[in-house]
Write an enzyme that holds these catalytic residues in place. Structure first.
Site, mmCIF file in Angstrom:
data_model
loop_
_atom_site.group_PDB
_atom_site.id
_atom_site.type_symbol
_atom_site.label_atom_id
_atom_site.label_comp_id
_atom_site.label_asym_id
_atom_site.label_seq_id
_atom_site.Cartn_x
_atom_site.Cartn_y
_atom_site.Cartn_z
ATOM 1 C CB VAL A 143 -0.063 -5.965 4.148
ATOM 2 C CG1 VAL A 143 -1.292 -5.367 4.794
ATOM 3 C CG2 VAL A 143 -0.248 -6.176 2.654
ATOM 4 C CE LYS A 168 -4.307 0.898 -1.107
ATOM 5 N NZ LYS A 168 -3.637 -0.385 -1.126
ATOM 6 C CE1 TYR A 218 -4.620 -1.473 -4.784
ATOM 7 C CE2 TYR A 218 -4.929 -3.852 -4.685
ATOM 8 C CZ TYR A 218 -4.763 -2.645 -4.041
ATOM 9 O OH TYR A 218 -4.728 -2.591 -2.676
ATOM 10 C CE1 TYR A 247 -4.286 1.143 4.691
ATOM 11 C CE2 TYR A 247 -2.832 0.077 6.260
ATOM 12 C CZ TYR A 247 -3.170 0.394 4.964
ATOM 13 O OH TYR A 247 -2.390 -0.038 3.937
ATOM 14 C CB SER A 283 -0.946 0.024 1.194
ATOM 15 O OG SER A 283 -2.040 -0.797 0.904
HETATM 16 N N1 GLN Z 1 -2.023 -5.598 -1.974
HETATM 17 C C1 GLN Z 1 -2.630 -5.390 -0.693
HETATM 18 C C2 GLN Z 1 -4.125 -5.572 -0.759
HETATM 19 O O1 GLN Z 1 -4.715 -5.093 -1.655
HETATM 20 C C3 GLN Z 1 -2.273 -4.032 -0.171
HETATM 21 C C4 GLN Z 1 -2.874 -3.749 1.174
HETATM 22 C C5 GLN Z 1 -1.965 -3.059 2.130
HETATM 23 O O2 GLN Z 1 -0.764 -2.975 1.970
HETATM 24 N N2 GLN Z 1 -2.529 -2.599 3.212
HETATM 25 O O3 GLN Z 1 -4.733 -6.151 0.067
#
Ligand code: GLN
Length: 304
Positions: free
Chosen positions: A258, A64, A188, A240, A61
């Protein structure tokens, strides 16, 4: 600074036992939970590091942020804000509750999964292959090295990413997404699987700390206003539903993934990248968070 960072890594090591590596993407469950690393990049390009700072992990993420910056550069904030909110995350990064039901089911912000998918639709490119090349080139430029994907993680998420699939189809049903869902998901997943180390992340953070200017030649990579927008949203939504607590404890705009990475920005001072694949229940690196608390205290970085 290196010895201070080494001491902090030692002090935080026990926190890695308290977390768990992500296993909802099966390939990520192979990560070593006791890894912990940090890298700091100052605005003149000087780097300091300790622990597993050069071990690769997938960006997840944290991508993002680069997606959002590229979309801002391509289309501007006024265009994006109609489709993506700037509201705090309330229920985890991949919850259906992250869609604002009172407001055309817009994703609450660009730093949750649904918001990131909508962000990708704003990036210029004649197809998703071209968009992917633009995204990875943009990341590579900011991180100072040519990046590539972890094919196994990409395939693993592609095979098992049903929650993201559900979120994307839901958004297609409400009209927030109009694109081909499978192709968008593929883009994605591929972007989430780009491999980085703490040095890449701290360099990227340092470019944002430098108002979007390249550290070597001061060339503008991102408009200062777009840096400001991204950092403001990171400060409010980057961790988050733990963003409020993170603001209290660390006090820096940040974004986690993650894969265990967290980027944090001390504007005008430095960029910080930490990694530790053992996560808390909200998907943030436990050891990484602890390291950031210590770094923020030690160098008095909190913006509040
Ligand atoms: N690729 C992960 C997902 O879509 C990214 C989520 C994350 O890093 N929080 O679940």
């Amino acid at each position: 600074m290196n010895s201070a960072l080494q001491q902090m890594v030692r002090d935080c090591q026990s926190w890695t036992d308290k977390g768990k590596v992500a296993d909802y993407i099966p390939e990520l469950s192979k990560a070593n939970p006791s890894q912990l690393g940090v890298s700091i990049t100052q605005l003149d390009g000087t780097e300091f590091y300790a622990g597993n700072s050069r071990d690769l992990f997938t960006i997840q993420s944290i991508s993002k942020v680069s997606n959002f910056l590229l979309a801002l550069e391509d289309k501007g904030y006024e265009a994006l804000k109609h489709q993506i909110g700037v509201l705090p995350t309330i229920r985890g990064f991949n919850s259906i509750l992250e869609l604002d039901i009172e407001n055309e089911h817009k994703p609450l912000n660009p730093f949750i999964n649904a918001g990131a998918m909508v962000t990708l639709t704003f990036i210029k490119g004649k197809n998703n292959d071209e968009k992917f090349s633009r995204v990875i080139n943009f990341m590579s430029q900011m991180m100072g090295e040519e990046l590539s994907i972890n094919e196994a993680v990409y395939q693993s998420e592609r095979e098992t990413g049903n929650r993201n699939r559900a979120l994307a189809y839901y958004m297609k049903s409400t009209g927030i997404l109009t694109e081909d869902v499978e192709s968008l998901l593929d883009l994605y997943f591929k972007i989430c699987s780009v491999q980085v180390h703490c040095g890449h992340i701290s360099r990227f953070a340092a470019v944002l700390a430098n108002q979007g200017r390249d550290l070597n030649n001061e060339m503008s990579l991102i408009k200062p206003y777009h840096c400001r927008v991204a950092k403001a949203i990171m400060a409010n939504c980057g961790m988050y539903d733990a963003s409020g607590e993170f603001a209290v404890k660390v006090g820096l705009p940040a974004k986690s993934g993650v894969g265990g990475g967290i980027m944090a920005i001390a504007s005008g001072k430095m960029g910080i990248g930490v990694m530790g694949p053992a996560l808390d229940t909200r998907g943030n690196s436990m050891g990484g968070w602890q390291l950031l608390e210590r770094i923020s205290d030690h160098y008095q970085l909190s913006i509040y």
